[in-house]
Structure formats: structure tokens, C-alpha cells
Design an enzyme around this catalytic site. Sequence first.
Site, PDB file in Angstrom:
ATOM      1  N   ASN A   1      14.921  -8.998  31.355  1.00 43.90           N
ATOM      2  CA  ASN A   1      14.142  -9.345  30.159  1.00 43.90           C
ATOM      3  C   ASN A   1      12.736  -9.700  30.626  1.00 43.90           C
ATOM      4  O   ASN A   1      12.510 -10.784  31.160  1.00 43.90           O
ATOM      5  CB  ASN A   1      14.801 -10.550  29.457  1.00 43.90           C
ATOM      6  CG  ASN A   1      13.936 -11.076  28.323  1.00 43.90           C
ATOM      7  OD1 ASN A   1      13.040 -10.385  27.839  1.00 43.90           O
ATOM      8  ND2 ASN A   1      14.205 -12.306  27.896  1.00 43.90           N
TER       9      ASN A   1
ATOM     10  N   GLU B   1      14.180 -18.136  23.044  1.00 46.15           N
ATOM     11  CA  GLU B   1      12.749 -18.212  22.696  1.00 46.15           C
ATOM     12  C   GLU B   1      12.518 -17.733  21.264  1.00 46.15           C
ATOM     13  O   GLU B   1      11.648 -18.239  20.560  1.00 46.15           O
ATOM     14  CB  GLU B   1      11.924 -17.408  23.716  1.00 46.15           C
ATOM     15  CG  GLU B   1      11.838 -18.167  25.039  1.00 46.15           C
ATOM     16  CD  GLU B   1      11.718 -17.296  26.275  1.00 46.15           C
ATOM     17  OE1 GLU B   1      11.355 -16.116  26.167  1.00 46.15           O
ATOM     18  OE2 GLU B   1      12.018 -17.808  27.373  1.00 46.15           O
TER      19      GLU B   1
ATOM     20  N   SER C   1      17.458 -18.828  35.117  1.00 45.17           N
ATOM     21  CA  SER C   1      16.959 -19.024  36.483  1.00 45.17           C
ATOM     22  C   SER C   1      17.799 -18.327  37.556  1.00 45.17           C
ATOM     23  O   SER C   1      17.952 -18.836  38.672  1.00 45.17           O
ATOM     24  CB  SER C   1      16.832 -20.526  36.788  1.00 45.17           C
ATOM     25  OG  SER C   1      15.902 -21.131  35.908  1.00 45.17           O
TER      26      SER C   1
ATOM     27  N   LYS D   1      10.171 -10.278  28.888  1.00 43.72           N
ATOM     28  CA  LYS D   1       9.432 -11.150  27.953  1.00 43.72           C
ATOM     29  C   LYS D   1       8.047 -10.531  27.694  1.00 43.72           C
ATOM     30  O   LYS D   1       7.926  -9.309  27.676  1.00 43.72           O
ATOM     31  CB  LYS D   1       9.347 -12.577  28.488  1.00 43.72           C
ATOM     32  CG  LYS D   1      10.692 -13.096  28.953  1.00 43.72           C
ATOM     33  CD  LYS D   1      10.692 -14.567  29.181  1.00 43.72           C
ATOM     34  CE  LYS D   1      12.012 -14.968  29.812  1.00 43.72           C
ATOM     35  NZ  LYS D   1      12.321 -16.366  29.693  1.00 43.72           N
TER      36      LYS D   1
ATOM     37  N   HIS E   1      17.583 -14.418  21.346  1.00 47.18           N
ATOM     38  CA  HIS E   1      17.167 -15.109  22.576  1.00 47.18           C
ATOM     39  C   HIS E   1      16.677 -16.515  22.212  1.00 47.18           C
ATOM     40  O   HIS E   1      16.105 -16.710  21.137  1.00 47.18           O
ATOM     41  CB  HIS E   1      16.049 -14.305  23.263  1.00 47.18           C
ATOM     42  CG  HIS E   1      15.727 -14.828  24.633  1.00 47.18           C
ATOM     43  ND1 HIS E   1      14.887 -15.887  24.832  1.00 47.18           N
ATOM     44  CD2 HIS E   1      16.166 -14.450  25.864  1.00 47.18           C
ATOM     45  CE1 HIS E   1      14.809 -16.131  26.133  1.00 47.18           C
ATOM     46  NE2 HIS E   1      15.579 -15.274  26.781  1.00 47.18           N
TER      47      HIS E   1
ATOM     48  N   GLY F   1      14.005 -20.317  32.590  1.00 47.44           N
ATOM     49  CA  GLY F   1      12.610 -20.397  33.041  1.00 47.44           C
ATOM     50  C   GLY F   1      12.243 -21.748  33.630  1.00 47.44           C
ATOM     51  O   GLY F   1      11.071 -22.039  33.863  1.00 47.44           O
TER      52      GLY F   1
ATOM     53  N   GLU G   1      23.238 -18.454  27.862  1.00 47.84           N
ATOM     54  CA  GLU G   1      22.009 -18.917  28.508  1.00 47.84           C
ATOM     55  C   GLU G   1      21.747 -20.366  28.117  1.00 47.84           C
ATOM     56  O   GLU G   1      21.181 -20.628  27.045  1.00 47.84           O
ATOM     57  CB  GLU G   1      20.827 -18.058  28.049  1.00 47.84           C
ATOM     58  CG  GLU G   1      20.990 -16.589  28.366  1.00 47.84           C
ATOM     59  CD  GLU G   1      19.648 -15.884  28.460  1.00 47.84           C
ATOM     60  OE1 GLU G   1      19.378 -15.326  29.514  1.00 47.84           O
ATOM     61  OE2 GLU G   1      18.864 -15.932  27.497  1.00 47.84           O
TER      62      GLU G   1
HETATM   63  C1  PEP Z   1      15.825 -15.129  29.976  1.00 55.74           C
HETATM   64  O1  PEP Z   1      14.703 -14.939  29.578  1.00 55.74           O
HETATM   65  O2  PEP Z   1      16.779 -14.679  29.323  1.00 55.74           O
HETATM   66  C2  PEP Z   1      16.028 -15.900  31.196  1.00 55.74           C
HETATM   67  C3  PEP Z   1      17.246 -16.161  31.581  1.00 55.74           C
HETATM   68  O3  PEP Z   1      14.904 -16.307  31.880  1.00 55.74           O
HETATM   69  P1  PEP Z   1      14.845 -16.865  33.401  1.00 55.74           P
HETATM   70  O4  PEP Z   1      15.701 -15.944  34.237  1.00 55.74           O
HETATM   71  O5  PEP Z   1      13.407 -16.819  33.761  1.00 55.74           O
HETATM   72  O6  PEP Z   1      15.412 -18.250  33.366  1.00 55.74           O
END
Ligand code: PEP
Length: 246
Positions: free
Chosen positions: A7, A95, A209, A9, A93, A170, A164
Site C-alpha cells: 500500500n 486512514e 510496521s 498510500k 483502511h 506507520g 491492522e
Molecule cells: C498500511 O498502510 O496498511 C500499513 C500497515 O502501514 P505501515 O506498514 O507503514 O505500518
Amino acid sequence: MRLIAANWKMHKTVSETEEYIRAFLRLVEHPESREILICPPFTSLYVAGKLLEGSGVKLGAQNCHHEEKGAFTGEVSIPMLKEVGCEYVIVGHSERRHLFCEDDELINRKLVACLEEGIRPILCVGEKLEDREAGMTFKVIETQIKLALSGIEKYTDSLDIAYEPVWAIGTGVLATPEDAVSVHRFIKELLKKLNPENGGKTRILYGGSVKPTNAGEFMKHSEVEGFLVGGASLEPETFAKIVYSF
Ligand code: PEP
């Protein structure tokens, strides 16, 4: 087969996308034993789709609108995504939920549209830190899944779910593999209750992460059926290491 999804973003212009995909394809010569997915921003989908053609690496979008067309300024529909080669779309997601106020009802509408239009959604669910601290993790996940799948419980084998934890996205703060496994098991059991016939077929991915240094630990557990990777998917070499972490 496990699914490893990137992803991006809101990162990468068209030229940066071209550079990334050319480099990445040199690193993933034998992707047969795993499914690899790249989800760039909308503006990069067309060029990414052209470059990925015939490579076995799949293309997905980060969001979609549930209507087919109409007066929805700034939105992108599923037929538009399919025409540029998208086979997947990320829905709900964290976000989108928290920065763009997407609620469970809207997420449900998007999932219904994805199933009707024949694009595979990756539904994202996850608890916030305060939920976890209040011992509400399972309750939050259960509510998100039940509302998102309302009326479409029979079709859970046509989607994937990414667990998640919001506090791990992040932030560099990592859930332990054991944290993830217990939630993945809970989701599997819930799906089997919602869809006794084939609820067990939904893949449950982990996201938050994930990096080359920790991916292998997660993948030791069969409950982790893939990753949704944000930050660590932005460099082809780093993402390729995650792809080959198991
Ligand atoms: C994500 O955007 O779905 C995500 C898991 O981000 P990150 O790996 O940066 O934590």
C-alpha cells in the site's frame, strides 16, 4: 496462497512508479508460490498496470467509490479501476476511516459494490490503542466485521481481510506475532460462524510496521496468510525482501 500487498498510500509520481516497477520486477523472478499485489495512487494505476502486464504481479487500488458513475467529484469508480487492470481494492483502511470519516455503513456499501462488480476487496479492520487498553480488541473487530459484511456474509470467500491494529500502523510499534495470531484466529472463527459453508476460506493478512527484519517471525505462523505493507513497500528491494521472507 499467501498474499503480500504493498500500500503505497500517497507516494510516488508516474515516473517514480515506472522506476520502482522496473526495479521490482527484476527482483521477483519466481513469484508463483505467493501472490504479490501493488496498490499505487490512482494517478499511477494506468502506467503500473501496463508495466505489470504478464508479470504475475497484481495491481490494486487503495480506495473506490461504490457507485458506477455520476456526480461524485473527486471519486473513482470500480469499472474505472478494472479497466486499468486492478484486480483488488483496499476498503476501509484505518486512514480512510479516521482521516476521511468513512464509517461501517459506507464500507459495507463499497464491499457490496466490489462483489457485484467483480473486484476483490481487502477489508481492513483494527482496534485503536484505547480499545486495546480497555480490553475491547475482539469486540471492536467483531463489530467492524459484522457491519462491513452485513448482507454479504455468504460471499466471504470473495474477499480478504487485513488485521491492522491502528496503533501499529506507520508508528514503528509492532504487535507481536502472538497478538496478531490471536486476533487472526478470532476473525477466522467469526467468519466461520457468519458463513459456515466457506467462511474459513477468507485470507487474513497482518498489517502494521511490517519490515524485512520482522516479517519472517510473523510468517512462522500459518494463521498469518499474508501482509499489507505500507512504509516498507516504498523501496523495491525492501518490499522484495518481505515478499521472500517465508
Ligand atoms: C498500511 O498502510 O496498511 C500499513 C500497515 O502501514 P505501515 O506498514 O507503514 O505500518
